[in-house]
Design a protein around this motif. Structure first.
Motif, PDB file in Angstrom:
ATOM      1  N   LEU A  51       0.724  -1.117  -0.033  1.00 23.20           N
ATOM      2  CA  LEU A  51      -0.079   0.072  -0.051  1.00 23.20           C
ATOM      3  C   LEU A  51       0.868   1.180   0.276  1.00 23.20           C
ATOM      4  CD1 LEU A  51      -3.019  -0.770   2.393  1.00 23.20           C
ATOM      5  CD2 LEU A  51      -2.626  -1.099  -0.295  1.00 23.20           C
ATOM      6  N   ASP A  52       1.990   1.154   0.679  1.00 20.95           N
ATOM      7  CA  ASP A  52       2.798   2.260   0.686  1.00 20.95           C
ATOM      8  C   ASP A  52       3.661   2.805  -0.810  1.00 20.95           C
ATOM      9  OD1 ASP A  52       4.846   0.318   0.855  1.00 20.95           O
ATOM     10  OD2 ASP A  52       5.743   1.156   2.666  1.00 20.95           O
ATOM     11  N   GLN A  53       3.316   1.685  -1.680  1.00 24.80           N
ATOM     12  CA  GLN A  53       3.694   2.100  -3.043  1.00 24.80           C
ATOM     13  C   GLN A  53       2.740   2.791  -3.798  1.00 24.80           C
ATOM     14  OE1 GLN A  53       5.282  -2.203  -3.397  1.00 24.80           O
ATOM     15  NE2 GLN A  53       6.682  -1.319  -4.680  1.00 24.80           N
ATOM     16  N   ILE A  54       1.664   2.950  -3.271  1.00 18.36           N
ATOM     17  CA  ILE A  54       0.602   3.586  -4.254  1.00 18.36           C
ATOM     18  C   ILE A  54       0.592   5.195  -3.979  1.00 18.36           C
ATOM     19  CG2 ILE A  54      -1.785   3.932  -4.394  1.00 18.36           C
ATOM     20  CD1 ILE A  54      -2.239   1.199  -3.716  1.00 18.36           C
ATOM     21  N   ASP A  55       1.083   5.927  -4.917  1.00 14.05           N
ATOM     22  CA  ASP A  55       1.041   7.285  -4.727  1.00 14.05           C
ATOM     23  C   ASP A  55      -0.254   8.208  -4.665  1.00 14.05           C
ATOM     24  OD1 ASP A  55       4.225   7.268  -5.102  1.00 14.05           O
ATOM     25  OD2 ASP A  55       3.513   6.431  -6.852  1.00 14.05           O
ATOM     26  N   GLY A  56      -1.371   7.566  -5.161  1.00 13.34           N
ATOM     27  CA  GLY A  56      -2.533   8.083  -5.222  1.00 13.34           C
ATOM     28  C   GLY A  56      -3.439   7.330  -5.662  1.00 13.34           C
ATOM     29  N   ILE A  57      -4.858   7.681  -5.298  1.00 12.37           N
ATOM     30  CA  ILE A  57      -6.077   6.909  -5.512  1.00 12.37           C
ATOM     31  C   ILE A  57      -7.209   7.976  -6.258  1.00 12.37           C
ATOM     32  CG2 ILE A  57      -7.899   5.663  -4.769  1.00 12.37           C
ATOM     33  CD1 ILE A  57      -6.109   5.007  -2.167  1.00 12.37           C
ATOM     34  N   LEU A  58      -7.601   7.615  -7.329  1.00 15.46           N
ATOM     35  CA  LEU A  58      -8.508   8.535  -8.122  1.00 15.46           C
ATOM     36  C   LEU A  58      -9.893   7.671  -7.866  1.00 15.46           C
ATOM     37  CD1 LEU A  58      -9.434  10.454 -10.084  1.00 15.46           C
ATOM     38  CD2 LEU A  58      -8.296   9.356 -11.887  1.00 15.46           C
ATOM     39  N   ILE A  59     -10.828   8.362  -7.590  1.00 10.21           N
ATOM     40  CA  ILE A  59     -12.290   7.921  -7.295  1.00 10.21           C
ATOM     41  C   ILE A  59     -13.120   8.390  -8.337  1.00 10.21           C
ATOM     42  CG2 ILE A  59     -14.174   7.592  -5.923  1.00 10.21           C
ATOM     43  CD1 ILE A  59     -11.673   6.032  -4.790  1.00 10.21           C
ATOM     44  N   SER A  60     -13.989   7.362  -9.060  1.00  9.27           N
ATOM     45  CA  SER A  60     -14.907   7.629 -10.162  1.00  9.27           C
ATOM     46  C   SER A  60     -16.489   7.832  -9.252  1.00  9.27           C
ATOM     47  CB  SER A  60     -15.101   6.565 -11.151  1.00  9.27           C
ATOM     48  OG  SER A  60     -15.708   5.064 -10.609  1.00  9.27           O
ATOM     49  N   ILE A 143     -14.310  13.652 -16.163  1.00 11.39           N
ATOM     50  CA  ILE A 143     -15.630  14.420 -16.884  1.00 11.39           C
ATOM     51  C   ILE A 143     -16.752  13.749 -16.232  1.00 11.39           C
ATOM     52  CG2 ILE A 143     -14.038  14.992 -18.978  1.00 11.39           C
ATOM     53  CD1 ILE A 143     -15.738  12.761 -20.351  1.00 11.39           C
ATOM     54  N   PRO A 144     -17.601  14.643 -15.949  1.00 14.63           N
ATOM     55  CA  PRO A 144     -18.639  14.055 -15.379  1.00 14.63           C
ATOM     56  C   PRO A 144     -19.638  13.047 -16.421  1.00 14.63           C
ATOM     57  CG  PRO A 144     -19.224  16.220 -15.909  1.00 14.63           C
ATOM     58  CD  PRO A 144     -17.800  16.004 -16.240  1.00 14.63           C
ATOM     59  N   THR A 145     -20.051  11.959 -16.097  1.00 15.34           N
ATOM     60  CA  THR A 145     -20.925  11.026 -16.947  1.00 15.34           C
ATOM     61  C   THR A 145     -22.296  10.333 -16.109  1.00 15.34           C
ATOM     62  OG1 THR A 145     -18.937   9.466 -16.608  1.00 15.34           O
ATOM     63  CG2 THR A 145     -19.159  10.699 -18.699  1.00 15.34           C
ATOM     64  N   LEU A 146     -23.083  10.069 -17.142  1.00 10.94           N
ATOM     65  CA  LEU A 146     -24.176   9.346 -16.352  1.00 10.94           C
ATOM     66  C   LEU A 146     -24.034   8.094 -16.063  1.00 10.94           C
ATOM     67  CD1 LEU A 146     -27.228  10.136 -15.644  1.00 10.94           C
ATOM     68  CD2 LEU A 146     -27.723   9.434 -18.212  1.00 10.94           C
ATOM     69  N   HIS A 147     -24.287   7.688 -14.908  1.00 11.03           N
ATOM     70  CA  HIS A 147     -24.482   6.369 -14.553  1.00 11.03           C
ATOM     71  C   HIS A 147     -25.780   5.932 -13.746  1.00 11.03           C
ATOM     72  CE1 HIS A 147     -23.291   2.541 -12.678  1.00 11.03           C
ATOM     73  NE2 HIS A 147     -23.041   2.924 -11.531  1.00 11.03           N
ATOM     74  N   ILE A 148     -26.006   6.801 -12.792  1.00 15.67           N
ATOM     75  CA  ILE A 148     -27.343   6.725 -11.886  1.00 15.67           C
ATOM     76  C   ILE A 148     -27.773   8.105 -12.042  1.00 15.67           C
ATOM     77  CG2 ILE A 148     -28.398   6.472  -9.725  1.00 15.67           C
ATOM     78  CD1 ILE A 148     -26.994   3.565 -10.499  1.00 15.67           C
ATOM     79  N   ASN A 149     -29.091   8.381 -12.458  1.00 14.42           N
ATOM     80  CA  ASN A 149     -29.387   9.558 -12.151  1.00 14.42           C
ATOM     81  C   ASN A 149     -29.212  10.192 -11.082  1.00 14.42           C
ATOM     82  OD1 ASN A 149     -30.485   9.353 -14.698  1.00 14.42           O
ATOM     83  ND2 ASN A 149     -32.610   8.744 -14.182  1.00 14.42           N
ATOM     84  N   GLN A 150     -28.607  11.519 -11.137  1.00 13.07           N
ATOM     85  CA  GLN A 150     -28.601  12.577  -9.941  1.00 13.07           C
ATOM     86  C   GLN A 150     -27.552  11.968  -9.171  1.00 13.07           C
ATOM     87  OE1 GLN A 150     -32.283  13.730  -8.307  1.00 13.07           O
ATOM     88  NE2 GLN A 150     -33.146  14.385 -10.442  1.00 13.07           N
ATOM     89  N   LYS A 151     -26.531  11.225  -9.337  1.00  9.13           N
ATOM     90  CA  LYS A 151     -25.465  10.721  -8.676  1.00  9.13           C
ATOM     91  C   LYS A 151     -24.221  11.159  -9.335  1.00  9.13           C
ATOM     92  CE  LYS A 151     -25.127   6.811  -6.109  1.00  9.13           C
ATOM     93  NZ  LYS A 151     -25.158   6.789  -4.727  1.00  9.13           N
ATOM     94  N   LEU A 152     -23.093  11.750  -8.563  1.00 13.11           N
ATOM     95  CA  LEU A 152     -22.066  12.107  -9.174  1.00 13.11           C
ATOM     96  C   LEU A 152     -21.471  10.891  -9.620  1.00 13.11           C
ATOM     97  CD1 LEU A 152     -20.690  14.356  -6.239  1.00 13.11           C
ATOM     98  CD2 LEU A 152     -21.335  15.069  -8.794  1.00 13.11           C
ATOM     99  N   ASN A 153     -20.632  11.090 -10.901  1.00 16.51           N
ATOM    100  CA  ASN A 153     -19.973   9.946 -11.594  1.00 16.51           C
ATOM    101  C   ASN A 153     -19.091  10.489 -12.374  1.00 16.51           C
ATOM    102  OD1 ASN A 153     -20.077   7.013 -12.084  1.00 16.51           O
ATOM    103  ND2 ASN A 153     -20.100   7.641 -14.031  1.00 16.51           N
ATOM    104  N   TYR A 154     -17.924   9.942 -12.606  1.00 19.11           N
ATOM    105  CA  TYR A 154     -16.868  10.411 -13.539  1.00 19.11           C
ATOM    106  C   TYR A 154     -16.248   9.549 -14.451  1.00 19.11           C
ATOM    107  CZ  TYR A 154     -17.405  14.418 -10.648  1.00 19.11           C
ATOM    108  OH  TYR A 154     -17.828  15.395  -9.914  1.00 19.11           O
ATOM    109  N   SER A 155     -15.885   9.836 -15.735  1.00 18.87           N
ATOM    110  CA  SER A 155     -14.930   8.980 -16.221  1.00 18.87           C
ATOM    111  C   SER A 155     -13.603   9.788 -16.418  1.00 18.87           C
ATOM    112  CB  SER A 155     -15.853   8.772 -17.753  1.00 18.87           C
ATOM    113  OG  SER A 155     -16.858   8.145 -17.854  1.00 18.87           O
ATOM    114  N   ILE A 156     -12.764   9.356 -17.094  1.00 17.99           N
ATOM    115  CA  ILE A 156     -11.365   9.624 -16.755  1.00 17.99           C
ATOM    116  C   ILE A 156     -10.451   9.575 -18.063  1.00 17.99           C
ATOM    117  CG2 ILE A 156      -8.985   9.220 -15.569  1.00 17.99           C
ATOM    118  CD1 ILE A 156     -11.145   7.584 -13.929  1.00 17.99           C
TER     119      ILE A 156
END
Ligand SMILES: Nc1ccn([C@@H]2O[C@@H]3COP(=O)(O)O[C@H]3[C@H]2O)c(=O)n1
Ligand SMILES: [Zn+2]
Ligand SMILES: [Zn+2]
Length: 250
Positions: A51-60, A143-156
Motif C-alpha cells: 500500500l505504501d507504493q501507491i502514490d494516489g487513488i482516483l475515485i470515479s 469528466i462527469p458522465t451519467l451512471h445513476i440519475n442525479q448521482k455524481l459519476n466521472y469518467s477519466i
C-alpha cells in the motif's frame, strides 16, 4: 517513458470469479489507483504491491465495488504503515459525499479527533474538464458522465489519449465525437454489461453498434461471471483480463 495500466479487477459489482473493476496506472515514477473496491486490497496483495507504493487513488463514484476497499486502505496506511499518507484525487463534491455517505461510519474516531477525509488522505481536488498534471509523464482529467440519475459519476482521460469509462450508461456521441474524433484516444477501457438492458451500464449490444474502427480500441471490463461464454461475440473488442498489463504510452 513507460506508461501502463494494470487491471486489478475486471468484474461487475456482483461477479464472484473476478475482482471489482479497478486499475493501476503504472508510470515510470508513480503508481495511481483508479477506484478501490472491496476486493482491490486482495488484488494488490496478489501482484505484490504494498500500500505504501501507491502514490494516489482516483475515485470515479461511490458504489462499493469502486470505493469499498478505501476504509481498509486508510486504516492500514495509518496503523500498519506508520501513518503513511497517500493522495486522494477527487472532485470536492465527490469527496464530500464519499466521507458523509460512505466512509464516515467506519473511519470517524472521536478519541483521535478524526472526523474528515483529510485526516487519512492528502486530498487533491480535481476540477471537471481540467487536466491535472500528476507528474511530467502523467496527466489525468475527469469528466462527469451519467451512471445513476442525479448521482455524481466521472469518467477519466489519462494523458488525453486513454479513456477509462468507469461505470456509465452508453454515450455514443461522447465516444465518437470526444473520445475518438477530438482526442483520438488509442485506448478505451469500457464497462460492459453482457446481457439484459443497460439501465445503469453500457451493454455489449450497444457497444457493438460502434464502427469497427472504434471497437478495435476498446477493452471490455466490469463484466459478469459468464464472460467466457461471450468469447467470439464481441466484434472487434477485447475482454481485458484480470491483472493484465496494457501499454498506454503511445
Ligand atoms: N438503478 C440501479 C442501481 C444499481 N443497480 C445494480 O447495482 C450495482 C451497483 O454497482 P454497479 O457496478 O454500478 O452496478 C450496479 C447494478 O448492477 C442496478 O441494476 N440498477
Ligand atoms: Zn461498478
Ligand atoms: Zn457503479
Amino acid at each position: 517513458m513507460s506508461l501502463q495500466i494494470q487491471m486489478l479487477g475486471t468484474g461487475s459489482a456482483f461477479a464472484k470469479n473476478y475482482y471489482n473493476t479497478s486499475a493501476l496506472i503504472r508510470s515510470t515514477d508513480v503508481n495511481i489507483l483508479i477506484d478501490c473496491g472491496a476486493t482491490t486490497p486482495r488484488s494488490l496483495a496478489e501482484i505484490g504491491l504494498e500500500l505504501d507504493q501507491i502514490d494516489g487513488i482516483l475515485i470515479s463514484h461511490i458504489h462499493a465495488d469502486h470505493v469499498g476497499g478505501l476504509e481498509e486502505v486508510a486504516f492500514r496506511l495509518f496503523y500498519q504503515y506508520n501513518q503513511k499518507r497517500t493522495k486522494l484525487y477527487v472532485t470536492e463534491a465527490l469527496a464530500q459525499t464519499l466521507w458523509e455517505n460512505t466512509l464516515k461510519g467506519g473511519l470517524s474516531n472521536p478519541t483521535e479527533g478524526f472526523n474528515q477525509l483529510g485526516d487519512y488522505f492528502d486530498l487533491v481536488y480535481l476540477e471537471e474538464y481540467v487536466p491535472y498534471v500528476i507528474d511530467t509523464n502523467l496527466t489525468i482529467e475527469v469528466i462527469p458522465t451519467l451512471h445513476i440519475n442525479q448521482k455524481l459519476n466521472y469518467s477519466i482521460f489519462i494523458n488525453h489519449r486513454t479513456f477509462y469509462s468507469a461505470d456509465i450508461q452508453f454515450n455514443k456521441e461522447l465516444l465518437i465525437q470526444e473520445v475518438v474524433h477530438t482526442r483520438n484516444c488509442h485506448t478505451i477501457l469500457h464497462d460492459c454489461q453482457l446481457s439484459g438492458s443497460g439501465f445503469v451500464h453500457t451493454t455489449l449490444g450497444e457497444l457493438l453498434t460502434l464502427p469497427a474502427e472504434i471497437q478495435k480500441r476498446i477493452y471490455l471490463m466490469h463484466y459478469d461471471d459468464d464472460m467466457p461464454s461471450y468469447y467470439g461475440q464481441t466484434g472487434e473488442m477485447t475482454f481485458v483480463q484480470q491483472h493484465a498489463l496494457i501499454d498506454i504510452s503511445g
